[in-house]
Write a protein that holds these residues in place. Structure first.
Motif, PDB file in Angstrom:
ATOM      1  N   PRO A 127       0.856  -1.301   0.065  1.00  0.00           N
ATOM      2  CA  PRO A 127       0.130   0.126   0.014  1.00  0.00           C
ATOM      3  C   PRO A 127       1.126   1.169  -0.092  1.00  0.00           C
ATOM      4  O   PRO A 127       1.936   1.452   0.746  1.00  0.00           O
ATOM      5  N   THR A 128       0.452   2.108  -0.976  1.00  0.00           N
ATOM      6  CA  THR A 128       1.419   3.417  -0.703  1.00  0.00           C
ATOM      7  C   THR A 128       1.063   4.264   0.330  1.00  0.00           C
ATOM      8  O   THR A 128       0.068   4.192   1.276  1.00  0.00           O
ATOM      9  N   ALA A 129       2.115   5.335   0.515  1.00  0.00           N
ATOM     10  CA  ALA A 129       1.815   6.006   1.873  1.00  0.00           C
ATOM     11  C   ALA A 129       0.528   6.945   1.592  1.00  0.00           C
ATOM     12  O   ALA A 129       0.541   7.284   0.407  1.00  0.00           O
ATOM     13  N   TYR A 130       0.113   7.505   2.638  1.00  0.00           N
ATOM     14  CA  TYR A 130      -1.033   8.187   2.798  1.00  0.00           C
ATOM     15  C   TYR A 130      -1.014   9.735   2.199  1.00  0.00           C
ATOM     16  O   TYR A 130      -1.602   9.917   1.131  1.00  0.00           O
ATOM     17  N   TYR A 131       0.255  10.476   2.836  1.00  0.00           N
ATOM     18  CA  TYR A 131       0.544  11.759   2.400  1.00  0.00           C
ATOM     19  C   TYR A 131       1.426  11.757   1.130  1.00  0.00           C
ATOM     20  O   TYR A 131       1.399  12.628   0.151  1.00  0.00           O
ATOM     21  N   GLY A 132       2.459  10.646   1.148  1.00  0.00           N
ATOM     22  CA  GLY A 132       3.600  10.593   0.074  1.00  0.00           C
ATOM     23  C   GLY A 132       4.571  11.679  -0.021  1.00  0.00           C
ATOM     24  O   GLY A 132       5.099  11.905  -1.106  1.00  0.00           O
ATOM     25  N   TYR A 133       4.691  12.272   1.160  1.00  0.00           N
ATOM     26  CA  TYR A 133       5.773  13.394   1.228  1.00  0.00           C
ATOM     27  C   TYR A 133       7.067  12.685   1.196  1.00  0.00           C
ATOM     28  O   TYR A 133       7.357  11.589   1.693  1.00  0.00           O
TER      29      TYR A 133
ATOM     30  N   ILE B 167      13.938   7.913   8.327  1.00  0.00           N
ATOM     31  CA  ILE B 167      12.945   7.060   9.047  1.00  0.00           C
ATOM     32  C   ILE B 167      13.004   5.566   8.223  1.00  0.00           C
ATOM     33  O   ILE B 167      12.774   5.610   6.979  1.00  0.00           O
ATOM     34  N   HIS B 168      13.653   4.694   8.889  1.00  0.00           N
ATOM     35  CA  HIS B 168      13.939   3.319   8.148  1.00  0.00           C
ATOM     36  C   HIS B 168      13.757   2.180   9.189  1.00  0.00           C
ATOM     37  O   HIS B 168      13.462   2.736  10.522  1.00  0.00           O
ATOM     38  N   GLY B 169      14.252   0.970   8.958  1.00  0.00           N
ATOM     39  CA  GLY B 169      14.282  -0.094   9.971  1.00  0.00           C
ATOM     40  C   GLY B 169      13.166  -0.969   9.509  1.00  0.00           C
ATOM     41  O   GLY B 169      12.814  -1.372   8.270  1.00  0.00           O
ATOM     42  N   MET B 170      12.415  -1.454  10.492  1.00  0.00           N
ATOM     43  CA  MET B 170      11.372  -2.324  10.402  1.00  0.00           C
ATOM     44  C   MET B 170      10.055  -1.503   9.779  1.00  0.00           C
ATOM     45  O   MET B 170       9.002  -1.566  10.502  1.00  0.00           O
ATOM     46  N   VAL B 171      10.173  -0.977   8.713  1.00  0.00           N
ATOM     47  CA  VAL B 171       9.176  -0.220   7.971  1.00  0.00           C
ATOM     48  C   VAL B 171       8.823  -0.823   6.411  1.00  0.00           C
ATOM     49  O   VAL B 171       9.873  -1.054   5.612  1.00  0.00           O
ATOM     50  N   ASP B 172       7.741  -0.444   5.783  1.00  0.00           N
ATOM     51  CA  ASP B 172       7.493  -0.845   4.563  1.00  0.00           C
ATOM     52  C   ASP B 172       8.088   0.167   3.602  1.00  0.00           C
ATOM     53  O   ASP B 172       8.547  -0.330   2.469  1.00  0.00           O
ATOM     54  N   ARG B 173       8.037   1.498   4.117  1.00  0.00           N
ATOM     55  CA  ARG B 173       8.468   2.661   3.123  1.00  0.00           C
ATOM     56  C   ARG B 173       9.562   3.360   3.719  1.00  0.00           C
ATOM     57  O   ARG B 173       9.003   4.480   4.219  1.00  0.00           O
ATOM     58  N   PRO B 174      10.718   3.147   3.789  1.00  0.00           N
ATOM     59  CA  PRO B 174      11.914   4.072   4.408  1.00  0.00           C
ATOM     60  C   PRO B 174      11.649   5.390   3.689  1.00  0.00           C
ATOM     61  O   PRO B 174      11.705   5.238   2.530  1.00  0.00           O
ATOM     62  N   ILE B 175      11.788   6.369   4.297  1.00  0.00           N
ATOM     63  CA  ILE B 175      11.667   7.793   3.740  1.00  0.00           C
ATOM     64  C   ILE B 175      12.769   8.716   4.357  1.00  0.00           C
ATOM     65  O   ILE B 175      13.335   8.523   5.493  1.00  0.00           O
ATOM     66  N   VAL B 176      13.145   9.482   3.314  1.00  0.00           N
ATOM     67  CA  VAL B 176      13.922  10.770   3.973  1.00  0.00           C
ATOM     68  C   VAL B 176      13.184  12.099   3.677  1.00  0.00           C
ATOM     69  O   VAL B 176      12.420  12.264   2.733  1.00  0.00           O
ATOM     70  N   LEU B 177      12.852  13.033   5.010  1.00  0.00           N
ATOM     71  CA  LEU B 177      12.200  14.033   4.894  1.00  0.00           C
ATOM     72  C   LEU B 177      12.834  15.478   4.871  1.00  0.00           C
ATOM     73  O   LEU B 177      14.213  15.310   5.933  1.00  0.00           O
ATOM     74  N   SER B 178      12.692  16.248   4.286  1.00  0.00           N
ATOM     75  CA  SER B 178      13.296  17.458   4.297  1.00  0.00           C
ATOM     76  C   SER B 178      12.430  18.283   5.352  1.00  0.00           C
ATOM     77  O   SER B 178      11.247  17.740   5.647  1.00  0.00           O
ATOM     78  N   MET B 179      12.621  19.490   5.927  1.00  0.00           N
ATOM     79  CA  MET B 179      11.972  20.299   6.778  1.00  0.00           C
ATOM     80  C   MET B 179      10.653  20.826   5.997  1.00  0.00           C
ATOM     81  O   MET B 179       9.723  20.642   6.713  1.00  0.00           O
ATOM     82  N   ASP B 180      10.875  21.082   4.584  1.00  0.00           N
ATOM     83  CA  ASP B 180       9.731  21.341   3.908  1.00  0.00           C
ATOM     84  C   ASP B 180       8.627  19.945   3.873  1.00  0.00           C
ATOM     85  O   ASP B 180       7.329  20.435   4.152  1.00  0.00           O
ATOM     86  N   ASP B 181       9.077  18.971   3.881  1.00  0.00           N
ATOM     87  CA  ASP B 181       8.277  17.728   3.715  1.00  0.00           C
ATOM     88  C   ASP B 181       7.691  17.578   5.010  1.00  0.00           C
ATOM     89  O   ASP B 181       6.501  17.531   5.028  1.00  0.00           O
ATOM     90  N   LEU B 182       8.517  17.856   5.928  1.00  0.00           N
ATOM     91  CA  LEU B 182       7.859  17.704   7.545  1.00  0.00           C
ATOM     92  C   LEU B 182       6.786  18.382   7.860  1.00  0.00           C
ATOM     93  O   LEU B 182       5.605  18.127   8.402  1.00  0.00           O
ATOM     94  N   MET B 183       6.949  19.843   7.406  1.00  0.00           N
ATOM     95  CA  MET B 183       6.050  20.867   7.768  1.00  0.00           C
ATOM     96  C   MET B 183       4.794  20.620   6.991  1.00  0.00           C
ATOM     97  O   MET B 183       3.577  21.521   7.150  1.00  0.00           O
ATOM     98  N   ARG B 184       4.710  19.838   5.985  1.00  0.00           N
ATOM     99  CA  ARG B 184       3.645  19.699   5.188  1.00  0.00           C
ATOM    100  C   ARG B 184       2.204  18.721   6.039  1.00  0.00           C
ATOM    101  O   ARG B 184       1.180  18.611   5.715  1.00  0.00           O
ATOM    102  N   PHE B 185       3.139  18.049   7.038  1.00  0.00           N
ATOM    103  CA  PHE B 185       2.234  17.169   7.710  1.00  0.00           C
ATOM    104  C   PHE B 185       1.003  17.843   8.841  1.00  0.00           C
ATOM    105  O   PHE B 185       1.648  18.986   9.051  1.00  0.00           O
ATOM    106  N   PRO B 186       0.008  17.177   8.936  1.00  0.00           N
ATOM    107  CA  PRO B 186      -0.764  17.970   9.865  1.00  0.00           C
ATOM    108  C   PRO B 186      -0.079  18.075  11.418  1.00  0.00           C
ATOM    109  O   PRO B 186       0.632  17.071  11.808  1.00  0.00           O
ATOM    110  N   SER B 187      -0.048  19.259  11.742  1.00  0.00           N
ATOM    111  CA  SER B 187       0.554  19.744  13.007  1.00  0.00           C
ATOM    112  C   SER B 187      -0.236  19.788  14.229  1.00  0.00           C
ATOM    113  O   SER B 187      -1.601  19.926  13.982  1.00  0.00           O
ATOM    114  N   ILE B 188       0.434  19.803  15.361  1.00  0.00           N
ATOM    115  CA  ILE B 188      -0.399  19.817  16.713  1.00  0.00           C
ATOM    116  C   ILE B 188       0.310  20.734  17.658  1.00  0.00           C
ATOM    117  O   ILE B 188       1.699  20.313  17.260  1.00  0.00           O
TER     118      ILE B 188
END
Lengths: 307, 438
Positions: free
Chosen positions: A32-38, B140-161
């Motif tokens: 399954p693909t990531a929800y946000y995909g960022y 973010i990696h290890g026991m995950v399906d989709r290891p990713i690399v986030l820039s600060m811009d990427d991170l700030m697009r996620f819903p914040s709290i």
């Protein structure tokens, strides 16, 4: 002989099993693909560059090896000035050896040999954070060697020992069985509002002397304030105390020969790093973010204050 | 309004500011302040303290009869120069150098529950790194399906709290286990702060990468020279752990992990890895240096507790305290701070007689979970020596213990997690000392 319905049932199970297996394979190949995909997928090469952690079971250790003898040479050059030739620790820098049986004393002496629980922690920490001014500068074999030497300082291995990816987890540290999970809340008080204790039992057991002055920095006379501030932030850690064989600020005899050199040589050594008789000057003191101008200003300040 | 009057006003203000400081620092402060004034006075050709009265009623001070400076004279505002004594302080002898060291929050001078960004205590293991946010990445990696690399811009697009939570070093007050040692509140309790932290819930990021079955721990690692690393249990990660990029409304301060850090609300500060560069998901803890050699609690029987994450319920009176002495008998507003890593503060009681009798206090701030909470109570001081204590109770019913109760279980060598009831001795002259009593 199988009766017909039984045979049919068995065939059905096999067919269904095959179908199910192929369905699972399909699901795995199309995760399954990531929800946000960022962001970007982390490539194996990217991960390899940062994936430095070693776990207590040895997971993560790279191939390689190092001997106690090789470790001694590296340790004397790069570690002893803070940690002491025998791991005893200089000043308030951590001691690495000794303290066996002291953990129940009034002043426990916590070291690799007396306190730590896993050898892997030593390899991991030397690799990720040491030497203090140049983390991640040792090769894997050098880390094995220094780790072996620290174990030797703690009488945990012999002088001819060679530590390797294969042997590391075989070296068990004596205090490992004495770590326990967190049992808190473990201390219990009750809320009481009146006559909670006998006033006659109250006495002052300890009183901190009032107005113990926080040591205030003695301002050194200097016109070179930019150099001084760079010095304070980045160089003082070694050049105030002389750790790492560093010539001490204000010690004219220490600086005499150096000031005699062409100042350009001093600048160059400070910027590019320098291996001297007494120790190593890391490039920019290990503060790679410093500009050439900041480093030379700090050198000017050091020289001026040490004439 | 003459130059003279202006100078006199300044002298009074400096003297007032200086009064808040302990002896040696006060003398230094006054000396520097008066030197400054001396130069100004010489230039105007006049100096004298008596004329300061002219600024006070019925007189009118110069700033009331002239224009002030314009907007953006100081584009990023700073505190009044008269408050220059409100600053972080360190103890030179506590650590080998300033690069792997700590400084303390000036709790005695702060109001409410929010710690201003520039005053939050510092803790570095390899100094303060100069991180370029454009070149910073979170992997973010290890026991995950989709290891990713986030820039600060990427991170700030996620819903914040945003959540207001305290941050406390596990070793806060650790120098007091064997007896009263520190002469002021800043040093007895100052490895403590409370900010509104803004970022992305770690659980959101974990959902994004797809955590695999069997995953139970996460390694958090910093981008500083020490590559600070701690193992965090998955339960906390899925509960309220926050990947933070802002504090009190502005980007994280460099001292606090700019551009991004981990905050584990209510847990020891060391787990809240700064300059966060990597999260690795695994099935076991790593047992790294900061969770074995350090941040483990040595008990009297020689055993050591590992993964002691929670900062238990604690409190301290901030007024009076050594930095805030009493100025003669009369009515005083006694106040302080309480906090618990297990949730909200339910009640704080105060004693003026060393714990014989207690009075309840009232809350004078919002009462938020895992946040500093301010309490206060009026006290009529008759000028006699008094032993002031505060005792907090959290929503789990846990009552802050006495030193005797704490030491009976944990001895005096554990360094971390000291949360005993603290005692201030008010002397007849109104000065306040740090004591421990039987």
């Amino acid at each position: 002989m199988f009766r017909f319905p039984e045979l049919l049932r068995r065939c059905a199970i096999v067919v269904c099993g095959l179908l199910l297996a192929s369905a699972i394979t399909a699901a795995n190949s199309a995760k399954p693909t990531a929800y946000y995909g960022y962001g970007e997928p982390a490539t194996p090469q990217q991960i390899a560059g940062w994936d430095i952690d070693i776990r207590s079971d040895g997971k993560g250790l790279p191939p390689g090896s190092g001997s106690v003898q090789d470790g001694e040479i590296i340790y004397e050059e790069q570690c002893a000035l803070c940690h002491g030739s025998f791991g005893e620790g200089e000043g308030r820098y951590p001691s690495l050896a000794g303290g066996e049986g002291s953990l129940q004393d009034a002043r426990p002496h916590k070291t690799v040999g007396s306190y730590w629980n896993y050898t892997s922690t030593l390899w991991d920490y030397i690799h990720r954070a040491m030497p203090f001014t140049q983390p991640e500068s040792l090769s894997d074999d050098e880390v094995y060697a220094v780790t072996a030497y620290v174990l030797y300082l703690n009488d945990l291995v012999d002088g001819d020992f060679v530590l390797s990816q294969e042997t590391l987890t075989q070296v068990q540290l004596p205090n490992e069985p004495n770590f326990v999970p967190d049992p808190r809340p473990d201390v219990h008080n009750k809320r009481c509002m009146r006559e909670c204790k006998d006033p006659n039992t109250i006495s002052i057991k300890f009183e901190a002397a009032l107005h113990v002055p926080t040591p205030t920095k003695v301002e050194l006379p200097s016109e070179n304030t930019a150099g001084e501030s760079v010095y304070r932030a980045s160089c003082a850690v070694c050049h105030d105390s002389g750790i790492g064989g560093a010539p001490v600020l204000g010690d004219a005899s220490d600086w005499l020969a150096r000031i005699g050199k062409d100042v350009g040589t001093l600048y160059s050594n400070a910027i590019n790093g320098f291996q001297g008789d007494r120790g190593v000057m890391p490039a920019r003191g290990g503060f790679t973010q410093l500009s050439d101008a900041e480093v030379t200003a700090a050198v000017d300040y050091l020289v001026e204050e040490s004439r | 309004m003459s130059k003279q009057q202006e100078l006199d006003g300044l002298i009074k203000s400096i003297a007032a500011a200086g009064e808040k400081l302990p002896g040696p620092e006060r003398r230094l402060f006054l000396k520097q302040g008066l030197t400054m004034l001396g130069a100004a006075g010489a230039a105007s050709g006049a100096a004298g303290i008596g004329a300061a009265e002219a600024a006070l009623p019925p007189g009118v001070p110069s700033w009331t009869k002239s224009l002030g400076t314009g907007v953006v004279t100081n584009p990023y505002g700073e505190p009044s120069p008269f408050e220059a004594h409100i600053k972080r302080r360190n103890l030179e002898w506590l650590t080998a150098d300033k690069i792997a060291s700590i400084s303390f929050t000036p709790l005695a001078d702060l109001k409410g529950i929010i710690t201003p960004n520039g005053l939050v205590f510092e803790r570095y293991h390899a100094g303060l790194p100069a991180v370029d946010p454009g070149l910073h990445r979170l992997m973010i990696h290890g026991m995950v399906d989709r290891p990713i690399v986030l820039s600060m811009d990427d991170l700030m697009r996620f819903p914040s709290i945003s959540m207001t939570r305290f941050l406390e070093c596990a070793a806060n007050g650790g120098m007091e286990w064997r007896g009263a040692q520190m002469d002021r509140l800043q040093l007895t309790h100052g490895m403590l702060a409370c900010c509104e932290w803004t970022g992305v819930l770690l659980s959101t990021l974990l959902q994004e990468v797809g955590v695999q079955k069997g995953a139970a721990w996460i390694l958090a690692e910093g981008a500083d020279g020490s590559h600070m690393s701690r193992s965090i249990p998955m339960d906390k990660a899925l509960d309220d752990a926050l990947i933070v990029y802002a504090q009190n409304g502005e980007p994280l301060r460099p001292e606090q992990g700019y551009p991004v850090r981990l905050i584990n609300p209510g847990w020891e500060g060391n787990t809240c890895v700064k300059w966060l560069r990597r999260l690795k998901i695994g099935d076991k803890p790593w047992y790294h240096r900061e969770e074995t050699s350090k941040y483990t609690d040595l008990m009297p029987d020689g055993s050591s507790r590992e993964f002691t994450f929670v900062q238990e319920c604690n409190s301290v009176i901030t007024n009076p305290c050594p930095e805030n002495p009493l100025k003669g008998p009369g009515k005083f507003w006694v106040e302080g701070l309480a906090w618990s890593g297990r949730g909200k503060i339910k009640q704080v009681d105060v004693s003026f007689d060393g714990g014989v009798s207690w009075r309840t206090t009232r809350f004078t701030s919002a009462v938020l979970p895992r946040a500093l909470t301010r309490f206060g109570v009026e006290w009529d001081w008759n000028g006699a020596q008094a032993l002031l204590q505060s005792r907090a109770i959290d929503e789990t019913g846990y009552v802050q213990p006495t030193y005797g109760q704490l030491r009976a279980v944990r001895g005096t060598s554990s360094i971390y997690h000291k949360n005993a009831i603290h005692t201030w001795k008010v002397n007849n002259n109104g000065s306040v000392a740090n004591v421990q009593i039987s």
